[in-house]
Design a protein around this motif. Structure first.
Motif, short mmCIF file in Angstrom:
data_model
loop_
_atom_site.label_atom_id
_atom_site.label_comp_id
_atom_site.label_asym_id
_atom_site.label_seq_id
_atom_site.Cartn_x
_atom_site.Cartn_y
_atom_site.Cartn_z
N LEU A 90 0.83 -1.20 0.00
CA LEU A 90 0.00 0.00 0.00
C LEU A 90 0.86 1.25 0.00
CD1 LEU A 90 -2.53 -1.15 2.74
CD2 LEU A 90 -3.05 -0.87 0.32
N GLY A 106 -3.80 4.29 -1.40
CA GLY A 106 -4.12 3.78 -2.72
C GLY A 106 -4.72 2.40 -2.62
N ARG B 34 -6.75 6.61 15.01
CA ARG B 34 -7.62 6.63 13.83
C ARG B 34 -8.28 5.29 13.65
NH1 ARG B 34 -4.76 10.70 10.29
NH2 ARG B 34 -2.94 11.32 11.50
N TYR B 36 -9.88 3.02 10.52
CA TYR B 36 -9.98 2.89 9.08
C TYR B 36 -10.91 1.74 8.73
CZ TYR B 36 -5.87 5.87 8.15
OH TYR B 36 -4.98 6.92 8.05
N GLN B 38 -11.38 -1.04 5.68
CA GLN B 38 -10.67 -1.59 4.54
C GLN B 38 -11.48 -2.69 3.89
OE1 GLN B 38 -6.79 -3.38 5.24
NE2 GLN B 38 -6.14 -2.98 3.14
N GLY B 41 -8.90 -6.39 -0.43
CA GLY B 41 -8.06 -6.08 -1.58
C GLY B 41 -7.95 -4.61 -1.90
N ARG B 42 -8.43 -3.76 -1.02
CA ARG B 42 -8.39 -2.32 -1.25
C ARG B 42 -7.58 -1.63 -0.16
NH1 ARG B 42 -9.83 -1.15 -6.17
NH2 ARG B 42 -10.49 0.93 -5.50
N GLY B 43 -7.26 -0.36 -0.40
CA GLY B 43 -6.55 0.40 0.61
C GLY B 43 -7.50 0.87 1.70
N PRO B 44 -7.00 1.10 2.91
CA PRO B 44 -7.84 1.59 4.01
C PRO B 44 -8.38 2.98 3.74
CG PRO B 44 -5.75 0.71 4.82
CD PRO B 44 -5.63 0.84 3.34
N SER B 46 -10.08 6.30 5.79
CA SER B 46 -10.22 6.86 7.14
C SER B 46 -11.68 7.09 7.51
CB SER B 46 -9.45 8.18 7.21
OG SER B 46 -9.60 8.76 8.49
N ILE B 89 -9.75 -1.21 11.02
CA ILE B 89 -8.41 -1.19 11.58
C ILE B 89 -8.23 0.04 12.46
CG2 ILE B 89 -5.94 -1.17 11.04
CD1 ILE B 89 -6.61 -2.40 8.35
N PHE B 103 -0.37 -0.11 13.47
CA PHE B 103 -1.64 -0.64 13.01
C PHE B 103 -2.04 -1.85 13.83
CE2 PHE B 103 -2.67 1.29 8.80
CZ PHE B 103 -1.58 2.12 8.67
#
Lengths: 114, 113
Positions: A90, A106, B34, B36, B38, B41-44, B46, B89, B103
């Motif tokens: 990432l 991303g 924070r 998040y 997710q 297969g994708r980015g986190p 916020s 997360i 994390f």
């Protein structure tokens, strides 16, 4: 306004090979961070680039290196790939170096090492 | 050792129900926390960010709480929807002047129709 983009989406490499992953930050952002996320785990911080220099580094070996270009885009290079390097990589960008700035992630690059 | 632990590891609930996810941390000194979301297969993405002086922050159906004394945070999801199915997360930032994002391993939430 484009968000953070990464390429390629997926990648399959063989042990011992080298790989380069690319990231374009969100428009207006000048700081790029890279993370490795193994399956079922939270992301692990690799390093952060600001003003074309590596500013912070996590607990990753020297096989992991990076670069930031004048247009703020960034590359992550991994040499001598190991099976354990298989993960989702990432990229996150932010405006400014520091903890108070929101990070935008991303979609990631899925690297499989066989 | 700076750690962020989340519970439960996974959770299955019915659509429309509420749920609460937990985050305990030992990061010190602490700057902010924070949450998040997710998708697989994708980015986190916020959801909320809280500094040590804040004890609650809302974002639509998501409400995060923080107790800096006990080093605990929770994320409450109200009237869950199928689209809430994702990993959540918790991320804790260390001292100002350093760059340290710790994390958690996340809670996998599955919302069933």
């Amino acid at each position: 306004d484009a968000g953070v983009t990464q390429s390629p989406t997926h990648l399959i490499k063989t042990r011992g090979q080298q790989v380069t992953l690319r990231c374009s930050p969100k428009s207006g952002h000048d700081t790029v961070s890279w993370y490795q996320q193994a399956l079922g785990q939270g992301p692990q911080f690799i390093f952060q680039y600001y003003e074309e220099e590596e500013r912070q580094r996590g607990n990753f070996p020297d096989r992991f290196s990076g670069h930031q270009f004048p247009n703020y885009s960034s590359e992550l290079n991994v040499n001598a790939l190991l099976l354990g390097d298989s993960a989702l990589y990432l990229c996150a960008s932010s405006l400014g170096f520091g903890l108070d700035y929101e990070q935008y992630f991303g979609p990631g690059t899925r690297l499989t090492v066989t | 050792k700076n750690q962020v632990e989340q519970s439960p590891q996974s959770l299955i609930i019915l659509e429309g129900k509420n749920c609460t996810l937990q985050c305990n941390y030992t990061v010190s000194p602490f700057s902010n926390l924070r949450w998040y979301k997710q998708d697989t297969g994708r980015g986190p993405v916020s959801l909320t960010i809280m500094t040590f002086s804040e004890n609650t922050k809302s974002n639509g159906r998501y409400t995060a709480t923080l107790d800096a004394d006990t080093k605990q945070s929770s994320l409450h999801i109200t009237a869950s929807q199928l689209s809430d199915s994702a990993s959540y997360i918790c991320v804790v930032s260390g001292a100002p002047g350093t760059y340290k994002y710790i994390f958690g391993t996340g809670t996998r939430l599955k919302v069933l129709a």
